[in-house]
Design a protein around this motif. Structure first.
Motif, PDB file in Angstrom:
ATOM      1  N   VAL A  20     -10.439  10.443  28.778  1.00 33.16           N
ATOM      2  CA  VAL A  20     -11.858  10.773  28.695  1.00 33.16           C
ATOM      3  C   VAL A  20     -12.328  11.220  30.070  1.00 33.16           C
ATOM      4  CG1 VAL A  20     -14.107  10.008  27.850  1.00 33.16           C
ATOM      5  CG2 VAL A  20     -12.025   8.846  27.076  1.00 33.16           C
ATOM      6  N   SER A  22     -12.743  15.239  32.286  1.00 33.48           N
ATOM      7  CA  SER A  22     -11.853  16.271  32.840  1.00 33.48           C
ATOM      8  C   SER A  22     -12.192  16.569  34.292  1.00 33.48           C
ATOM      9  CB  SER A  22     -11.918  17.551  32.002  1.00 33.48           C
ATOM     10  OG  SER A  22     -13.178  18.177  32.170  1.00 33.48           O
ATOM     11  N   VAL A  25      -9.976  13.130  38.551  1.00 34.96           N
ATOM     12  CA  VAL A  25      -9.149  11.972  38.177  1.00 34.96           C
ATOM     13  C   VAL A  25      -8.501  12.175  36.805  1.00 34.96           C
ATOM     14  CG1 VAL A  25      -9.190   9.492  37.679  1.00 34.96           C
ATOM     15  CG2 VAL A  25     -10.462  10.387  39.620  1.00 34.96           C
ATOM     16  N   GLY A  26      -9.305  12.583  35.821  1.00 38.38           N
ATOM     17  CA  GLY A  26      -8.768  12.761  34.469  1.00 38.38           C
ATOM     18  C   GLY A  26      -7.639  13.781  34.453  1.00 38.38           C
ATOM     19  N   LYS A  47     -17.202  15.722  27.883  1.00 39.46           N
ATOM     20  CA  LYS A  47     -18.496  15.866  27.213  1.00 39.46           C
ATOM     21  C   LYS A  47     -19.238  17.150  27.593  1.00 39.46           C
ATOM     22  CE  LYS A  47     -21.135  12.742  30.192  1.00 39.46           C
ATOM     23  NZ  LYS A  47     -22.282  13.336  30.822  1.00 39.46           N
ATOM     24  N   GLN A  52     -18.443  17.708  33.914  1.00 33.37           N
ATOM     25  CA  GLN A  52     -19.883  17.580  34.118  1.00 33.37           C
ATOM     26  C   GLN A  52     -20.285  16.282  34.808  1.00 33.37           C
ATOM     27  OE1 GLN A  52     -22.454  19.282  30.866  1.00 33.37           O
ATOM     28  NE2 GLN A  52     -23.216  17.200  30.917  1.00 33.37           N
ATOM     29  N   GLN A 196     -17.114  17.248  23.882  1.00 34.11           N
ATOM     30  CA  GLN A 196     -16.728  16.114  23.035  1.00 34.11           C
ATOM     31  C   GLN A 196     -17.045  14.839  23.793  1.00 34.11           C
ATOM     32  OE1 GLN A 196     -15.736  16.625  19.952  1.00 34.11           O
ATOM     33  NE2 GLN A 196     -15.917  18.811  20.395  1.00 34.11           N
ATOM     34  N   PHE A 229     -20.240   7.561  34.995  1.00 32.25           N
ATOM     35  CA  PHE A 229     -20.737   7.250  33.655  1.00 32.25           C
ATOM     36  C   PHE A 229     -20.063   5.983  33.117  1.00 32.25           C
ATOM     37  CE2 PHE A 229     -20.835  11.684  34.693  1.00 32.25           C
ATOM     38  CZ  PHE A 229     -22.131  12.059  34.384  1.00 32.25           C
ATOM     39  N   ILE A 327     -23.325  13.749  39.763  1.00 31.64           N
ATOM     40  CA  ILE A 327     -23.400  12.291  39.603  1.00 31.64           C
ATOM     41  C   ILE A 327     -22.115  11.650  40.120  1.00 31.64           C
ATOM     42  CG2 ILE A 327     -23.802  10.382  37.971  1.00 31.64           C
ATOM     43  CD1 ILE A 327     -26.124  12.473  37.982  1.00 31.64           C
ATOM     44  N   MET A 328     -22.271  10.793  41.123  1.00 33.67           N
ATOM     45  CA  MET A 328     -21.116  10.060  41.652  1.00 33.67           C
ATOM     46  C   MET A 328     -21.071   8.672  41.008  1.00 33.67           C
ATOM     47  SD  MET A 328     -21.440  10.902  45.712  1.00 33.67           S
ATOM     48  CE  MET A 328     -23.077  10.232  45.924  1.00 33.67           C
ATOM     49  N   LEU A 351     -15.233   6.434  42.312  1.00 33.16           N
ATOM     50  CA  LEU A 351     -14.612   7.235  43.366  1.00 33.16           C
ATOM     51  C   LEU A 351     -15.505   7.401  44.587  1.00 33.16           C
ATOM     52  CD1 LEU A 351     -11.778   8.819  42.974  1.00 33.16           C
ATOM     53  CD2 LEU A 351     -12.711   7.683  40.995  1.00 33.16           C
ATOM     54  N   GLY A 352     -16.784   7.027  44.472  1.00 36.62           N
ATOM     55  CA  GLY A 352     -17.694   7.143  45.607  1.00 36.62           C
ATOM     56  C   GLY A 352     -17.839   8.586  46.056  1.00 36.62           C
TER      57      GLY A 352
HETATM   58  C1  LIG Z   1     -23.137  16.541  45.238  1.00 38.20           C
HETATM   59  C2  LIG Z   1     -21.844  15.866  45.487  1.00 38.20           C
HETATM   60  C3  LIG Z   1     -21.148  16.115  46.663  1.00 38.20           C
HETATM   61  C4  LIG Z   1     -19.910  15.526  46.892  1.00 38.20           C
HETATM   62  N1  LIG Z   1     -19.196  15.909  47.980  1.00 38.20           N
HETATM   63  C5  LIG Z   1     -17.935  15.448  48.135  1.00 38.20           C
HETATM   64  C6  LIG Z   1     -17.120  15.946  49.175  1.00 38.20           C
HETATM   65  O1  LIG Z   1     -17.519  16.838  49.918  1.00 38.20           O
HETATM   66  N2  LIG Z   1     -15.879  15.427  49.340  1.00 38.20           N
HETATM   67  C7  LIG Z   1     -15.408  14.450  48.503  1.00 38.20           C
HETATM   68  O2  LIG Z   1     -14.282  13.980  48.709  1.00 38.20           O
HETATM   69  N3  LIG Z   1     -16.143  13.999  47.474  1.00 38.20           N
HETATM   70  C8  LIG Z   1     -17.389  14.478  47.264  1.00 38.20           C
HETATM   71  N4  LIG Z   1     -18.133  14.041  46.218  1.00 38.20           N
HETATM   72  C9  LIG Z   1     -17.559  13.026  45.332  1.00 38.20           C
HETATM   73  C10 LIG Z   1     -16.500  13.618  44.390  1.00 38.20           C
HETATM   74  O3  LIG Z   1     -16.959  14.823  43.849  1.00 38.20           O
HETATM   75  C11 LIG Z   1     -16.210  12.594  43.288  1.00 38.20           C
HETATM   76  O4  LIG Z   1     -15.793  11.384  43.885  1.00 38.20           O
HETATM   77  C12 LIG Z   1     -15.112  13.065  42.349  1.00 38.20           C
HETATM   78  O5  LIG Z   1     -15.382  14.360  41.867  1.00 38.20           O
HETATM   79  C13 LIG Z   1     -14.991  12.100  41.183  1.00 38.20           C
HETATM   80  O6  LIG Z   1     -14.088  12.628  40.267  1.00 38.20           O
HETATM   81  P1  LIG Z   1     -13.914  11.927  38.862  1.00 38.20           P
HETATM   82  O7  LIG Z   1     -12.897  12.709  38.122  1.00 38.20           O
HETATM   83  O8  LIG Z   1     -13.689  10.477  39.030  1.00 38.20           O
HETATM   84  O9  LIG Z   1     -15.354  12.025  38.201  1.00 38.20           O
HETATM   85  P2  LIG Z   1     -16.152  13.251  37.561  1.00 38.20           P
HETATM   86  O10 LIG Z   1     -15.830  14.524  38.208  1.00 38.20           O
HETATM   87  O11 LIG Z   1     -17.582  12.857  37.516  1.00 38.20           O
HETATM   88  O12 LIG Z   1     -15.548  13.312  36.092  1.00 38.20           O
HETATM   89  C14 LIG Z   1     -15.929  12.426  35.074  1.00 38.20           C
HETATM   90  C15 LIG Z   1     -16.043  13.248  33.817  1.00 38.20           C
HETATM   91  O13 LIG Z   1     -16.180  12.395  32.703  1.00 38.20           O
HETATM   92  C16 LIG Z   1     -16.991  13.057  31.756  1.00 38.20           C
HETATM   93  N5  LIG Z   1     -17.499  12.041  30.836  1.00 38.20           N
HETATM   94  C17 LIG Z   1     -18.261  10.962  31.142  1.00 38.20           C
HETATM   95  N6  LIG Z   1     -18.504  10.220  30.054  1.00 38.20           N
HETATM   96  C18 LIG Z   1     -17.856  10.836  29.024  1.00 38.20           C
HETATM   97  C19 LIG Z   1     -17.721  10.555  27.622  1.00 38.20           C
HETATM   98  N7  LIG Z   1     -18.273   9.464  27.072  1.00 38.20           N
HETATM   99  N8  LIG Z   1     -17.015  11.409  26.836  1.00 38.20           N
HETATM  100  C20 LIG Z   1     -16.439  12.518  27.381  1.00 38.20           C
HETATM  101  N9  LIG Z   1     -16.538  12.822  28.688  1.00 38.20           N
HETATM  102  C21 LIG Z   1     -17.222  12.000  29.513  1.00 38.20           C
HETATM  103  C22 LIG Z   1     -18.066  13.704  32.618  1.00 38.20           C
HETATM  104  O14 LIG Z   1     -18.720  14.754  31.938  1.00 38.20           O
HETATM  105  C23 LIG Z   1     -17.267  14.162  33.822  1.00 38.20           C
HETATM  106  O15 LIG Z   1     -16.835  15.512  33.728  1.00 38.20           O
HETATM  107  C24 LIG Z   1     -19.379  14.600  45.958  1.00 38.20           C
HETATM  108  C25 LIG Z   1     -20.091  14.315  44.798  1.00 38.20           C
HETATM  109  C26 LIG Z   1     -21.303  14.950  44.538  1.00 38.20           C
HETATM  110  C27 LIG Z   1     -22.033  14.648  43.272  1.00 38.20           C
END
Ligand SMILES: Cc1cc2nc3c(=O)[nH]c(=O)nc-3n(C[C@H](O)[C@H](O)[C@H](O)COP(=O)(O)OP(=O)(O)OC[C@H]3O[C@@H](n4cnc5c(N)ncnc54)[C@H](O)[C@@H]3O)c2cc1C
Length: 371
Positions: A20, A22, A25-26, A47, A52, A196, A229, A327-328, A351-352
């Motif tokens: 869940v 993309s 991390v996913g 989603k 997103q 989805q 999320f 959203i972080m 992931l902060g």
């Molecule tokens: C404005 C901004 C600037 C940043 N700058 C940096 C930077 O310069 N350097 C750095 O290292 N990090 C930075 N970060 C942090 C970094 O982007 C995140 O730590 C990282 O992208 C997290 O990746 P993730 O895959 O864990 O989460 P996400 O990319 O948030 O992926 C989670 C996904 O899960 C999906 N999802 C959630 N719930 C559901 C559900 N129920 N069903 C289906 N899908 C779902 C969401 O739509 C989303 O696409 C920044 C973050 C932001 C917001």
């Protein structure tokens, strides 16, 4: 919508791993599972129309912590924990570069800088004071000094005399990185379905029923990579943290190159070609920014505009071209949560602000705890 026999057979039957989210991390978890289990059926559910959350919204800093952030982290984490975190971020960056290639992600090793406002005497003094110590604890990892004082050559205004330079920091093109990752996933026969939303699940010991609103299917294992999320999933272990960003139109004669940190990481800016991207300001209203809703607020936008005008670009004419937010996922520890939630359900979240660096490694760790 009623699915056909073919749709059910090809997309939703015999799923070994459903992931869940993309984001970084996913997708890294999916790629790692593919490495380990070449014959498996892997389905990623997202989603959004695009990823997103944060992975396509971020600033593209390939960083592992500015000096003030590291000093701050040492106040709430042990020295070993902080050095481990820096090490993981650094290793994660190497993994990202290896997997996608520097050209694909437009990796540019311009270095990173921290600057301190004139009004921020205490943080400035503390950073200068602790600089030798921080270099000392990071030396085993980098085999060289990471941080050094440098006179401002960028013509910023209202800041202290010295910047602190980190030659190991770099910048990437976030859009290129995520597209390369998505292409790699598709090339590795990983199915990705957008728009989805996984609304619930039920672990039946022999597998997991994954619910997408009206429809459900069974997967052997379910992995959550939903970061900001994941509040309910982690019983409050992850809190959403919105981050607002602005980017300028191209600026004539811009001579700013690199990634820049300001005010203990609460603000960050960089050049993207001859534009400036600036983000941050969550600290102005933590309550309002603790949200999974995208959007802008007046208080944060005004502050970003003020910083651009008075500190970053006081000698340039420029226009703001675009604004967005992401959203972080944060919490009371900087350590990401990689854990098993029940027999067949796992998560890699929280992931902060450094998921670009650490995301690849957390995806890998998430895949590696799935047996
Ligand atoms: C404005 C901004 C600037 C940043 N700058 C940096 C930077 O310069 N350097 C750095 O290292 N990090 C930075 N970060 C942090 C970094 O982007 C995140 O730590 C990282 O992208 C997290 O990746 P993730 O895959 O864990 O989460 P996400 O990319 O948030 O992926 C989670 C996904 O899960 C999906 N999802 C959630 N719930 C559901 C559900 N129920 N069903 C289906 N899908 C779902 C969401 O739509 C989303 O696409 C920044 C973050 C932001 C917001």
């Amino acid at each position: 919508m009623q699915l056909s026999y073919w749709e059910l057979k090809n997309w939703f039957t015999n799923i070994d791993y459903a992931i869940v989210g993309s984001g970084i991390v996913g997708l890294h978890a999916a790629l790692r599972l593919r490495e380990k289990f070449p014959e498996s059926k892997i389905l990623v559910l997202e989603k959004g129309m695009l990823p997103q959350g944060a992975s396509t919204k971020n600033a593209g800093f390939a960083c592992f912590g500015s000096i003030s952030e590291i000093i701050d982290d040492l106040k709430s984490h042990s020295e070993e924990e902080v050095v481990n975190l820096v090490q993981k971020r650094w290793q994660g960056l190497q993994l990202l570069r290896k997997r996608l290639g520097d050209e694909a992600i437009d990796f540019r090793p311009h270095g990173g800088y921290e600057l301190f406002l004139k009004s921020d005497d205490s943080c400035y003094a503390e950073c200068l004071n602790k600089l030798p110590f921080i270099n000392e604890i990071l030396k085993p990892l980098f085999k060289a000094d990471v941080f050094a004082k440098q006179v401002d050559r960028f013509d910023f205004k209202g800041i202290q005399d010295y910047l602190i330079f980190n030659p190991f920091e770099a910048q990437i093109d976030t859009g290129n990185m995520m597209q390369a990752l998505l292409k790699e996933a598709v090339a590795q026969n990983i199915l990705i379905l957008n728009q989805q939303t996984v609304s619930s699940y039920s672990d039946t010991k022999n597998g997991v029923e994954v619910v997408l609103g009206e429809f459900s299917f069974v997967a052997k294992k379910l992995l959550f990579a939903t970061n900001g999320f994941a509040n309910a999933l982690t019983n409050g272990g992850v809190k959403p943290a919105r981050a607002q960003v602005v980017i300028t139109e191209p600026i004539a004669n811009l001579d700013i190159k690199g990634t820049f940190h300001l005010d203990r990481g609460y603000y960050y800016f960089r050049n993207i070609g001859d534009r400036i991207l600036l983000g941050g300001g969550r600290n102005l209203d933590f309550d309002a920014e603790t949200t999974t809703e995208f959007g802008q607020t007046e208080i944060v936008q005004n502050k970003l505009e003020q910083l651009l005008k008075e500190v970053i670009l006081p000698n340039h004419e420029y226009q703001i071209a675009h604004r967005w937010s992401g959203i972080m996922g944060i919490g009371n520890s900087k350590k990401p949560i990689v854990s098993q939630l029940s027999d067949n359900v796992y998560c890699g979240v929280r992931l902060g602000g450094m998921g670009v660096a650490i995301g690849s490694l957390i995806g890998q760790e998430l895949a590696d705890i799935v047996v």
